[in-house]
Design an enzyme around this catalytic site. Structure first.
Site, short mmCIF file in Angstrom:
data_model
loop_
_atom_site.label_atom_id
_atom_site.label_comp_id
_atom_site.label_asym_id
_atom_site.label_seq_id
_atom_site.Cartn_x
_atom_site.Cartn_y
_atom_site.Cartn_z
N LYS A 272 0.82 -1.21 0.00
CA LYS A 272 0.00 0.00 0.00
C LYS A 272 0.86 1.26 0.00
O LYS A 272 0.41 2.34 -0.37
CB LYS A 272 -0.91 -0.02 1.23
CG LYS A 272 -1.90 1.12 1.32
CD LYS A 272 -2.73 0.98 2.60
CE LYS A 272 -3.70 2.14 2.77
NZ LYS A 272 -4.48 2.03 4.03
N LEU A 273 2.12 1.12 0.44
CA LEU A 273 3.05 2.24 0.61
C LEU A 273 2.53 3.24 1.64
O LEU A 273 2.30 4.42 1.36
CB LEU A 273 3.35 2.94 -0.72
CG LEU A 273 4.13 2.12 -1.77
CD1 LEU A 273 4.43 2.95 -2.99
CD2 LEU A 273 5.41 1.53 -1.17
N ALA B 196 1.47 -5.32 7.40
CA ALA B 196 0.90 -5.13 8.74
C ALA B 196 1.34 -3.78 9.29
O ALA B 196 2.40 -3.27 8.96
CB ALA B 196 1.39 -6.23 9.69
N SER C 1 2.89 -2.32 12.46
CA SER C 1 3.76 -3.14 13.30
C SER C 1 4.42 -2.45 14.48
O SER C 1 5.23 -3.07 15.16
CB SER C 1 4.87 -3.76 12.42
OG SER C 1 5.71 -2.75 11.92
N THR D 272 4.60 -12.44 14.86
CA THR D 272 5.56 -11.91 15.83
C THR D 272 5.54 -12.72 17.12
O THR D 272 4.52 -13.34 17.47
CB THR D 272 5.22 -10.44 16.15
OG1 THR D 272 6.02 -9.98 17.23
CG2 THR D 272 3.76 -10.28 16.53
N ASP D 273 6.64 -12.67 17.86
CA ASP D 273 6.66 -13.31 19.17
C ASP D 273 5.84 -12.54 20.20
O ASP D 273 5.52 -13.05 21.27
CB ASP D 273 8.09 -13.50 19.68
CG ASP D 273 8.89 -12.20 19.81
OD1 ASP D 273 8.35 -11.12 19.47
OD2 ASP D 273 10.05 -12.27 20.25
N GLU D 274 5.44 -11.31 19.88
CA GLU D 274 4.70 -10.50 20.84
C GLU D 274 3.31 -11.05 21.12
O GLU D 274 2.67 -10.68 22.11
CB GLU D 274 4.63 -9.04 20.38
CG GLU D 274 6.00 -8.39 20.33
CD GLU D 274 5.93 -6.87 20.20
OE1 GLU D 274 5.01 -6.27 20.79
OE2 GLU D 274 6.80 -6.30 19.51
N TYR E 5 -1.22 -3.68 19.14
CA TYR E 5 -0.49 -4.30 18.03
C TYR E 5 -0.47 -5.82 18.17
O TYR E 5 -0.86 -6.56 17.26
CB TYR E 5 0.93 -3.76 17.95
CG TYR E 5 1.86 -4.66 17.17
CD1 TYR E 5 1.63 -4.93 15.83
CD2 TYR E 5 2.97 -5.25 17.78
CE1 TYR E 5 2.46 -5.78 15.11
CE2 TYR E 5 3.81 -6.09 17.06
CZ TYR E 5 3.55 -6.35 15.73
OH TYR E 5 4.38 -7.18 15.03
N LYS F 117 -2.22 -8.87 15.88
CA LYS F 117 -1.46 -9.95 15.23
C LYS F 117 -1.91 -11.32 15.73
O LYS F 117 -2.01 -12.27 14.95
CB LYS F 117 0.05 -9.77 15.47
CG LYS F 117 0.66 -8.61 14.71
CD LYS F 117 0.55 -8.77 13.19
CE LYS F 117 1.46 -9.85 12.67
NZ LYS F 117 1.44 -9.91 11.17
N ASN G 194 13.56 -8.00 14.83
CA ASN G 194 14.48 -7.91 13.70
C ASN G 194 15.28 -6.61 13.75
O ASN G 194 14.83 -5.60 14.29
CB ASN G 194 13.71 -7.94 12.38
CG ASN G 194 13.30 -9.33 11.95
OD1 ASN G 194 13.47 -9.72 10.79
ND2 ASN G 194 12.75 -10.11 12.86
N TYR H 54 13.32 3.53 27.26
CA TYR H 54 12.13 3.40 28.09
C TYR H 54 12.46 2.83 29.47
O TYR H 54 13.21 1.84 29.59
CB TYR H 54 11.11 2.48 27.42
CG TYR H 54 10.25 3.14 26.37
CD1 TYR H 54 9.62 4.36 26.62
CD2 TYR H 54 10.05 2.53 25.14
CE1 TYR H 54 8.81 4.94 25.66
CE2 TYR H 54 9.23 3.11 24.17
CZ TYR H 54 8.62 4.32 24.44
OH TYR H 54 7.81 4.90 23.50
#
Length: 360
Positions: A34-35, A83, A85, A134-136, A160, A164, A190, A217
């Site tokens: 989609k850019l 996605a 992300s 994702t691992d999240e 998020y 997912k 990543n 954080y």
């Protein structure tokens, strides 16, 4: 020669995957993107004119556009990376995450299902819908010594990761209900070249070079498993081409680091490689980029630790990461030092460092 339709191929992981597919496999690649703000076609300049590569600007939520892409290019594999992300953005504006990650995945599944049902038997059996997640989705390991496995229960913490997780469940349901041959991968954090500047590693590199604060954080003790993006690309192709339909494969880098360790490592490499340091770095007591480290209020629902058990993909598909964190992060820093124009074009356009370190 396989035809692979990649969604989100102008993004960070998607562009790395496409560069790998074009340069290292005998594949025809259809890139559907989609850019949005994070899509950047300049990340694909090296292969943009290759005869085996085609780009289509389209939204995965657009049923007509997706149906046309399938009917025109007749893919053997679908690799779905498109996605929203970024956790911070999902906290500030979750609606886009629901729309793209859940509704978009549903639409793509339906288009793929109808296309797949019309294939001749041999192509039907060989077809794969590869959902990259994702691992999240697994939530927070906290202070335990456990690892995320393919059997870990889902416990997402942010809009998020919840979106997912929802899309993962949809993909599995389409396999169980309709027989669509799917594979799912859940990866750790990543990093590498062409990474969008809002993410931790490129943000730290770019801020440091400008002499700006390096925001961390909370206390910086959040632990992530870091995976070099080129290693991830190799793993994704292994899964779509050799993985068993209906299976999930966790992909990790075997590199657990706290955020503070990551930032200090980047600062140490910059201290070594950068001769023309900003004045405020030179004027600091240690004359190190680490003097720029600042701590900002932690984000809501911030998970403490993610760590992947990647033994399944290692044993069943013979995949191992080629980069250690030390080798990968050095390559990454060197790439940003050599590609100032790439990230400056982003910063001068759609992105200006929102949220991280700028929180009220």
């Amino acid at each position: 020669m396989k035809t692979i339709l990649v969604t989100g191929g102008a993004g960070f992981i998607g562009s790395a995957l496409i560069r790998y597919l074009i340069t290292s496999t005998n594949s025809t690649v259809i890139n559907v993107d989609k850019l949005t703000y994070a899509g950047n076609l300049s990340s694909l300049d090296s292969i943009a004119n290759h005869p085996n590569y085609t780009f289509i600007q389209a939204d995965i939520c657009d049923n007509v556009a997706m149906t046309k892409a399938f009917e025109t290019h007749k893919p053997d594999f679908v690799m779905h990376l498109a996605a929203e992300s970024h956790v911070d953005r999902s906290i500030d504006g979750p609606a886009e995450f629901i729309q793209t990650n859940i509704v978009g995945t549903y639409n793509l599944l339906e288009v793929a299902r109808k296309y797949w049902q019309g294939l001749e038997q041999e192509r039907k059996q060989a077809f794969r819908f590869h959902h990259i997640s994702t691992d999240e989705v697994y939530g927070d390991l906290g202070q335990t010594n456990e690892l995320f496995t393919e059997e870990t229960a889902y416990d997402p913490s942010s809009p998020y990761s919840a979106s997912k997780a929802s899309s993962d469940h949809l993909v599995r349901a389409w396999q169980r209900t309709y027989g669509l041959p799917v594979v799912i991968t859940n990866c750790s954090n990543n990093y590498g070249p062409f990474h969008f500047p809002e993410k931790l590693i490129p943000l730290v590199i770019i801020n440091a070079l400008a002499g700006n604060p390096l925001p961390i954080y909370g206390n910086g003790q959040q632990i992530r498993d870091w995976l070099y993006v080129a290693d991830h690309a190799r793993a994704l192709y292994k899964v779509v081409s050799e993985g068993k339909a209906g299976e999930t494969y966790n992909i990790g880098g075997f590199n657990e680091k706290t955020n503070l360790e990551v930032v200090n490592t980047i600062c140490s490499i910059l201290d070594e490689l950068v001769n023309d340091k900003p004045d405020n770095v030179l004027q600091s007591e240690e004359q190190s980029f680490a003097s720029l480290i600042t701590y900002v209020a932690d984000r809501p629902g911030h998970d403490l630790r993610y760590a992947i058990d990647a033994s399944k993909i290692s044993k069943e598909l013979d995949w191992q990461p080629q980069e250690t964190f030390e080798s990968g992060i050095r390559k990454t820093v060197q790439w940003y030092l050599a590609n100032e124009k790439w990230y400056q074009a982003i910063q001068n356009g759609s992105y200006h460092g929102q949220r991280l370190g700028l929180m009220d």
